[in-house]
Write a protein that holds these residues in place. Structure first.
Motif, PDB file in Angstrom:
ATOM      1  N   THR A  25       0.830  -1.207   0.000  1.00 51.89           N
ATOM      2  CA  THR A  25       0.000   0.000   0.000  1.00 51.89           C
ATOM      3  C   THR A  25       0.862   1.253   0.000  1.00 51.89           C
ATOM      4  OG1 THR A  25      -1.726  -1.201   1.218  1.00 51.89           O
ATOM      5  CG2 THR A  25      -1.868   1.195   1.188  1.00 51.89           C
ATOM      6  N   ARG A  28       1.881   1.895  -3.485  1.00 51.72           N
ATOM      7  CA  ARG A  28       0.754   2.466  -4.232  1.00 51.72           C
ATOM      8  C   ARG A  28       0.559   3.941  -3.885  1.00 51.72           C
ATOM      9  NH1 ARG A  28      -4.663  -0.208  -3.349  1.00 51.72           N
ATOM     10  NH2 ARG A  28      -5.220   1.513  -4.759  1.00 51.72           N
ATOM     11  N   ALA A  29       0.696   4.272  -2.607  1.00 51.69           N
ATOM     12  CA  ALA A  29       0.531   5.669  -2.190  1.00 51.69           C
ATOM     13  C   ALA A  29       1.543   6.562  -2.895  1.00 51.69           C
ATOM     14  CB  ALA A  29       0.683   5.778  -0.676  1.00 51.69           C
ATOM     15  N   THR A  31       3.276   5.848  -5.856  1.00 53.68           N
ATOM     16  CA  THR A  31       3.126   5.872  -7.312  1.00 53.68           C
ATOM     17  C   THR A  31       1.843   6.575  -7.744  1.00 53.68           C
ATOM     18  OG1 THR A  31       2.133   3.650  -7.225  1.00 53.68           O
ATOM     19  CG2 THR A  31       4.499   3.782  -7.644  1.00 53.68           C
ATOM     20  N   GLU A  32       0.780   6.441  -6.935  1.00 53.81           N
ATOM     21  CA  GLU A  32      -0.503   7.064  -7.277  1.00 53.81           C
ATOM     22  C   GLU A  32      -0.668   8.442  -6.641  1.00 53.81           C
ATOM     23  OE1 GLU A  32      -3.639   4.373  -6.233  1.00 53.81           O
ATOM     24  OE2 GLU A  32      -2.635   2.653  -7.168  1.00 53.81           O
ATOM     25  N   ARG A  33       0.339   8.841  -5.827  1.00 59.18           N
ATOM     26  CA  ARG A  33       0.280  10.112  -5.100  1.00 59.18           C
ATOM     27  C   ARG A  33      -1.045  10.213  -4.337  1.00 59.18           C
ATOM     28  NH1 ARG A  33       4.395  13.234  -6.295  1.00 59.18           N
ATOM     29  NH2 ARG A  33       3.416  15.017  -5.288  1.00 59.18           N
ATOM     30  N   ASN A  34      -1.293   9.201  -3.539  1.00 60.26           N
ATOM     31  CA  ASN A  34      -2.580   9.055  -2.850  1.00 60.26           C
ATOM     32  C   ASN A  34      -2.370   9.167  -1.344  1.00 60.26           C
ATOM     33  OD1 ASN A  34      -4.980   8.031  -1.652  1.00 60.26           O
ATOM     34  ND2 ASN A  34      -5.462   6.950  -3.557  1.00 60.26           N
ATOM     35  N   ARG A  35      -2.773  10.286  -0.766  1.00 63.48           N
ATOM     36  CA  ARG A  35      -2.612  10.508   0.677  1.00 63.48           C
ATOM     37  C   ARG A  35      -3.484   9.549   1.494  1.00 63.48           C
ATOM     38  NH1 ARG A  35      -2.612  15.943  -1.004  1.00 63.48           N
ATOM     39  NH2 ARG A  35      -0.627  17.021  -0.638  1.00 63.48           N
ATOM     40  N   LEU A  37      -4.237   6.484   1.007  1.00 67.54           N
ATOM     41  CA  LEU A  37      -3.572   5.190   1.191  1.00 67.54           C
ATOM     42  C   LEU A  37      -2.493   5.281   2.263  1.00 67.54           C
ATOM     43  CD1 LEU A  37      -3.212   3.987  -2.523  1.00 67.54           C
ATOM     44  CD2 LEU A  37      -4.810   3.150  -0.789  1.00 67.54           C
ATOM     45  N   SER A 100       6.182   9.373   3.015  1.00 70.63           N
ATOM     46  CA  SER A 100       5.475   9.596   1.753  1.00 70.63           C
ATOM     47  C   SER A 100       4.595  10.835   1.834  1.00 70.63           C
ATOM     48  CB  SER A 100       4.630   8.370   1.397  1.00 70.63           C
ATOM     49  OG  SER A 100       5.436   7.220   1.260  1.00 70.63           O
ATOM     50  N   THR A 112       9.899   7.015  -8.693  1.00 65.89           N
ATOM     51  CA  THR A 112       9.161   5.807  -8.309  1.00 65.89           C
ATOM     52  C   THR A 112       9.809   4.524  -8.826  1.00 65.89           C
ATOM     53  OG1 THR A 112       7.716   6.166 -10.219  1.00 65.89           O
ATOM     54  CG2 THR A 112       6.961   6.992  -8.090  1.00 65.89           C
TER      55      THR A 112
END
Length: 357
Positions: A25, A28-29, A31-35, A37, A100, A112
């Motif tokens: 996870t 993924r956070a 690579t997807e720039r997802n806070r 996650l 991250s 990444t």
């Protein structure tokens, strides 16, 4: 007894799966720039902590109630050790998630590709280590241990590339620090996987494999910024040419190296231009350090829980990088601090060698 063993084995596999999922996870956070996650990993770490306590309790209960011998006893002992290793994996995943968030907040360009390479390699080692435990597969454990040096090499290569980007002004210092911390955390996951495999070998064969680096004497110097005094201490220690000793430094709040410190050490014949300031959390194998030296008052209050079997020393000394005055007065301040540190390092090393520690 076998039913208890299978229940404990299932808990270990479940705990490892949680750690593996948390690490995936984190990737993924990034690579997807997802806070979201990243926050999820931080929040879920408490489940791994709770499972660590529950598994430890089950193992102790098993020892008391079943009073195992031979193989079952080795199983219980190895599981208790592995329980701690897996809890640390969860801590590393949480730390990667926090680092991250720092990168995402500063909108930094994240390399990444490099992170995915070292991250996936470390996660695969953890997965294989768990399989080796689940199936009591000594050969898989040996094969997994053999993969660990490749991850170490990968960490060094990625760090060199990050430093190159920093020196070419393609990466800010604010981004460099969390990126290097993430790389170190993934490398530590591979270390934990190796340690688990060592416990599997003990469980399967009864032969205890000594952890690498156990013969070295590790000394950590800590100040506020790892920009002056602690770098001086690390340089002073390395200048003694004692191969048995490993000297490292860190700061509570790392900042770029003090230019006058680099220049001063160059005058002593020591190249400090490649030293990168590090935080305490960036130090690999903190638990393996026999001595931690505080070079500033703030360290005593800000340093986290001290590793077990560690000697903590206070060498508080003035920070010459804050001195103002003529060039001669400033140089004298650096000289005085360096002389103080060098004399103490020499005496400490002599004491360790004299006690044959």
């Amino acid at each position: 007894m076998q039913q208890d063993i299978e229940r404990i084995r299932g808990k270990v596999i479940e705990m490892s799966s949680l750690g593996e999922t948390a690490l995936k996870t984190c990737l993924r956070a990034l690579t997807e720039r997802n806070r979201q996650l990243a926050y999820a990993v931080i929040l879920r770490d408490r489940y791994i902590d709770e499972m660590e306590k529950d598994l430890d309790h089950q193992c102790l209960e098993f020892l008391v109630r079943q009073q195992p011998v031979a193989g079952p006893l080795r199983f219980a002992y190895a599981t208790i050790k592995m329980d701690l290793e897996l809890e640390r994996v969860g801590d590393y995943a949480e730390s990667i998630a926090r680092q991250s968030l720092k990168l995402l907040d500063m909108d930094a360009q994240v390399p990444t590709k490099w992170l995915l390479e070292i991250g996936n390699r470390s996660i695969q080692m953890l997965h294989d280590a768990t399989l080796a435990f689940a199936h009591q597969d000594a050969e898989l454990a040996k094969a997994t241990i053999a993969c660990e040096p490749a991850v170490d090499l990968m960490k060094s290569q990625v760090n060199k590339e990050l430093v190159r980007l920093f020196r070419e002004n393609k990466l800010s210092f604010e981004a460099l620090s969390p990126l290097m911390a993430i790389v170190r955390r993934f490398e530590r996951v591979s270390d934990q996987a190796r340690n688990i495999c060592m416990e599997v070998l003990y469980m399967c064969t009864g032969d205890y494999v000594k952890h690498p680096g156990a013969e070295a004497v590790r000394i950590l110097f800590v100040d506020v910024h790892n920009a002056c005094r602690s770098q001086m201490a690390e340089a002073a220690g390395n200048s003694l040419g004692r191969p048995r000793f490993v000297f490292v430094s860190a700061g509570i709040e790392p900042q770029p190296s003090d230019a006058r410190t680099v220049s001063f050490l160059a005058g002593k014949g020591i190249d400090a231009s490649r030293m990168i300031p590090k935080g305490i959390g960036d130090i690999p194998h903190l638990d393996h350090h026999q001595v931690i030296v505080a070079l500033a008052d703030e360290v005593r209050h800000a340093f986290p829980r001290r590793p077990r079997k560690c000697v903590f020393m206070d060498w508080t000394v003035p920070d010459p990088s804050t001195v103002q005055g003529s060039p001669e007065e400033i140089h004298a301040a650096y000289e005085k601090t360096y002389a103080f540190i060098l004399s103490h390092v020499r005496d400490l090393v002599a004491a360790v060698e004299g006690e044959n520690l």
